[in-house]
Design a protein around this motif. Structure first.
Motif, PDB file in Angstrom:
ATOM      1  N   UNK A   1      66.811  -4.467  39.494  1.00  0.00           N
ATOM      2  CA  UNK A   1      65.882  -3.525  40.122  1.00  0.00           C
ATOM      3  C   UNK A   1      66.677  -2.304  40.574  1.00  0.00           C
ATOM      4  N   UNK A   2      66.621  -1.241  39.811  1.00  0.00           N
ATOM      5  CA  UNK A   2      67.442  -0.058  40.102  1.00  0.00           C
ATOM      6  C   UNK A   2      66.981   0.683  41.347  1.00  0.00           C
ATOM      7  N   UNK A   3      65.729   0.534  41.735  1.00  0.00           N
ATOM      8  CA  UNK A   3      65.200   1.283  42.870  1.00  0.00           C
ATOM      9  C   UNK A   3      65.170   0.484  44.168  1.00  0.00           C
ATOM     10  N   UNK A   4      65.676  -0.738  44.139  1.00  0.00           N
ATOM     11  CA  UNK A   4      65.696  -1.545  45.360  1.00  0.00           C
ATOM     12  C   UNK A   4      66.697  -2.688  45.174  1.00  0.00           C
TER      13      UNK A   4
ATOM     14  N   UNK B   1      72.345   3.373  50.734  1.00  0.00           N
ATOM     15  CA  UNK B   1      71.309   3.526  49.726  1.00  0.00           C
ATOM     16  C   UNK B   1      70.628   2.213  49.389  1.00  0.00           C
ATOM     17  N   UNK B   2      69.298   2.274  49.189  1.00  0.00           N
ATOM     18  CA  UNK B   2      68.526   1.113  48.772  1.00  0.00           C
ATOM     19  C   UNK B   2      68.596   0.945  47.265  1.00  0.00           C
ATOM     20  N   UNK B   3      68.881   2.026  46.559  1.00  0.00           N
ATOM     21  CA  UNK B   3      69.002   1.963  45.106  1.00  0.00           C
ATOM     22  C   UNK B   3      70.200   1.095  44.715  1.00  0.00           C
ATOM     23  N   UNK B   4      70.110   0.484  43.561  1.00  0.00           N
ATOM     24  CA  UNK B   4      71.173  -0.391  43.077  1.00  0.00           C
ATOM     25  C   UNK B   4      72.277   0.445  42.432  1.00  0.00           C
ATOM     26  N   UNK B   5      73.437   0.479  43.071  1.00  0.00           N
ATOM     27  CA  UNK B   5      74.604   1.203  42.538  1.00  0.00           C
ATOM     28  C   UNK B   5      74.274   2.638  42.132  1.00  0.00           C
TER      29      UNK B   5
ATOM     30  N   UNK C   1      60.061 -11.405  52.632  1.00  0.00           N
ATOM     31  CA  UNK C   1      58.614 -11.563  52.563  1.00  0.00           C
ATOM     32  C   UNK C   1      58.170 -12.318  51.324  1.00  0.00           C
ATOM     33  N   UNK C   2      58.974 -12.241  50.245  1.00  0.00           N
ATOM     34  CA  UNK C   2      58.599 -12.900  49.004  1.00  0.00           C
ATOM     35  C   UNK C   2      57.538 -12.160  48.220  1.00  0.00           C
ATOM     36  N   UNK C   3      57.127 -10.992  48.685  1.00  0.00           N
ATOM     37  CA  UNK C   3      56.103 -10.212  47.988  1.00  0.00           C
ATOM     38  C   UNK C   3      56.684  -9.653  46.693  1.00  0.00           C
ATOM     39  N   UNK C   4      55.926  -9.759  45.606  1.00  0.00           N
ATOM     40  CA  UNK C   4      56.377  -9.238  44.317  1.00  0.00           C
ATOM     41  C   UNK C   4      56.310  -7.719  44.308  1.00  0.00           C
ATOM     42  N   UNK C   5      57.399  -7.067  43.926  1.00  0.00           N
ATOM     43  CA  UNK C   5      57.448  -5.607  43.851  1.00  0.00           C
ATOM     44  C   UNK C   5      57.814  -5.197  42.434  1.00  0.00           C
ATOM     45  N   UNK C   6      57.324  -4.039  42.029  1.00  0.00           N
ATOM     46  CA  UNK C   6      57.646  -3.493  40.715  1.00  0.00           C
ATOM     47  C   UNK C   6      58.750  -2.459  40.869  1.00  0.00           C
ATOM     48  N   UNK C   7      59.715  -2.522  39.982  1.00  0.00           N
ATOM     49  CA  UNK C   7      60.918  -1.703  40.120  1.00  0.00           C
ATOM     50  C   UNK C   7      60.827  -0.353  39.427  1.00  0.00           C
TER      51      UNK C   7
ATOM     52  N   UNK D   1      57.565   6.191  52.551  1.00  0.00           N
ATOM     53  CA  UNK D   1      58.562   5.472  51.753  1.00  0.00           C
ATOM     54  C   UNK D   1      59.655   6.416  51.278  1.00  0.00           C
ATOM     55  N   UNK D   2      59.255   7.627  50.876  1.00  0.00           N
ATOM     56  CA  UNK D   2      60.233   8.621  50.425  1.00  0.00           C
ATOM     57  C   UNK D   2      61.206   8.955  51.555  1.00  0.00           C
ATOM     58  N   UNK D   3      60.668   9.191  52.748  1.00  0.00           N
ATOM     59  CA  UNK D   3      61.515   9.553  53.889  1.00  0.00           C
ATOM     60  C   UNK D   3      62.489   8.434  54.230  1.00  0.00           C
ATOM     61  N   UNK D   4      62.018   7.182  54.128  1.00  0.00           N
ATOM     62  CA  UNK D   4      62.890   6.047  54.450  1.00  0.00           C
ATOM     63  C   UNK D   4      64.009   5.912  53.426  1.00  0.00           C
ATOM     64  N   UNK D   5      63.666   6.031  52.153  1.00  0.00           N
ATOM     65  CA  UNK D   5      64.680   5.984  51.089  1.00  0.00           C
ATOM     66  C   UNK D   5      65.694   7.105  51.275  1.00  0.00           C
ATOM     67  N   UNK D   6      65.190   8.313  51.559  1.00  0.00           N
ATOM     68  CA  UNK D   6      66.088   9.456  51.699  1.00  0.00           C
ATOM     69  C   UNK D   6      67.005   9.288  52.904  1.00  0.00           C
ATOM     70  N   UNK D   7      66.440   8.825  54.025  1.00  0.00           N
ATOM     71  CA  UNK D   7      67.255   8.650  55.231  1.00  0.00           C
ATOM     72  C   UNK D   7      68.380   7.643  54.983  1.00  0.00           C
ATOM     73  N   UNK D   8      68.071   6.570  54.278  1.00  0.00           N
ATOM     74  CA  UNK D   8      69.099   5.585  53.940  1.00  0.00           C
ATOM     75  C   UNK D   8      70.150   6.196  53.017  1.00  0.00           C
ATOM     76  N   UNK D   9      69.707   6.998  52.054  1.00  0.00           N
ATOM     77  CA  UNK D   9      70.645   7.675  51.147  1.00  0.00           C
ATOM     78  C   UNK D   9      71.579   8.590  51.921  1.00  0.00           C
TER      79      UNK D   9
END
Length: 374
Positions: A93-96, A287-291, A116-122, A274-282
């Motif tokens: 999952x490149x985006x998480x 980063x939440x992104x994989x590598x 949570x075990x919730x299925x997410x799409x990458x 979601x965008x703001x959270x991803x950006x803040x982590x970046x």
């Protein structure tokens, strides 16, 4: 007659619905122990028995009890090798990176969000609520005119309650304290007891991201800055460009405005929270992104951030009282009040001294006049 192959590995689009299987019942316990011993060999295990005796139910119950998922493949004359390969084809999952049990299904990488075990799409961003819950699970193991109702997230990370579709529940609790949140999961009320009522999940319609870049020899080009941020937000975070507002710059501060009303948001559009959270982590190097680290270049020079602050504006103003002010803010208010009181006291004392001086001077002049007249 068709057969069914069950395997306790990898995610599955359909999770087992077995919830009341008794593993401690007589024969069941014996069979479970035998199966667990066989699994220690790291070799395929074949369960043989008449239909309906509980082979699949036993495997499903063990998968649930051990925190794994169940991949079920129905074998029949129509089953071909390609179907089996498709089901058990793993992916990244490149985006998480906070996911597990990833599998490629129908050309899309699907994973289970940790915690949570919730299925997410990458192929898109994961909701902020699921990301915060995953991070909690892992841990257990002046530059611009800020809008009047804009507020910061002063609570930081907490273990949120999420709906099945990944959005925040309007009411969040931590032990005996509860509070209401917006669609970004940020507290918008004081903390109360568990009797608190949150009638609706208030939408965050405007998010302001303020960044301070590292020291540079020359200011950035405003035009190049806006172009770089728009390209990054639309390509890396998949946000539709119509939700990107002004990109303001006053060295060394950069301000990006994201605006998204519920009436303008189409189904399937990435949420600005979601965008703001991803950006803040970046921006903070987590980063939440994989590598895949954030890399914004302006005129062939990499832009580094020293500080990032996010402000939220809801469609309904937050409901904070003086009790919700942080100790730091209260301390500032106390210092300001004391300074004002001290200033008034000094002013009053100086005027009294001046009055005494004038009176003494007049008295002395009167005595001089009486001496002369005598």
């Amino acid at each position: 007659m068709g057969q069914e192959l069950a395997r306790i590995t990898g995610p599955v689009p359909q999770r087992s619905s077995v919830t009341d299987y008794a593993l401690n019942a007589g024969t069941t316990a014996v069979n479970a122990q035998r199966l667990l011993r066989a699994l220690q060999l790291s070799r395929p295990v074949l369960l043989e028995g008449s239909p309906g005796v509980g082979k699949t139910s036993l495997v499903a119950a063990l998968a649930k009890a051990s925190g794994n998922c169940l991949v079920r493949i129905n074998l029949s004359e129509q089953t071909v090798e390609q179907n089996i390969i498709l089901v058990i084809s793993y992916c990244i999952c490149t985006k998480n990176k906070r996911v597990t049990n990833c599998v490629q299904t129908g050309g899309t990488c699907q994973c289970q969000s940790i915690g949570s075990g919730v299925t997410v799409e990458c192929n898109t961003l994961t909701s902020k609520c699921l990301l915060m819950k995953a991070e909690m699970s892992s841990s257990k193991s002046g530059r611009f005119n800020k809008p009047k109702d804009a507020f910061e997230d002063t609570d930081g990370l907490y273990d949120p309650e999420c709906e099945n579709n990944g959005i925040f529940k309007a009411k969040q609790c931590n032990g005996t304290s509860c509070w209401c949140v917006n669609t970004a999961g940020v507290r918008r009320t004081d903390k109360h007891d568990t009797n608190l009522k949150c009638n609706q999940l208030v939408r965050t319609t405007w998010i302001i991201i303020e960044m301070k870049h590292a020291e540079r020899k020359a200011p950035l080009s405003t035009e190049s800055l806006r172009k770089a941020f728009v390209e990054t937000i639309t390509s890396r975070y998949l946000l539709d460009g119509r939700y990107i507002g002004d990109v303001e710059y006053e060295t060394p501060y950069i301000t990006v405005n994201l605006k998204q009303n519920s009436s303008r948001k189409f189904p399937g559009d990435v949420d600005i929270a979601d965008v703001a959270y991803y950006f803040e982590k970046d921006a903070k190097g987590d980063s939440i992104f994989h590598n895949d680290r954030l890399n914004i270049s302006i005129d062939n020079e990499v832009l580094n951030f020293e500080k990032t602050v996010v402000y939220y504006v809801d469609e309904i103003a937050p409901e904070f009282s003086m009790k919700s002010l942080t100790p730091g803010v209260i301390a500032v208010i106390v210092v300001v009040v004391l300074a004002i009181v001290a200033g008034i006291a000094v002013l009053v004392c100086s005027r009294r001294r001046k009055g005494k001086y004038v009176k003494a001077e007049v008295k002395e002049m009167n005595e001089m006049h009486r001496g002369l007249n005598a």
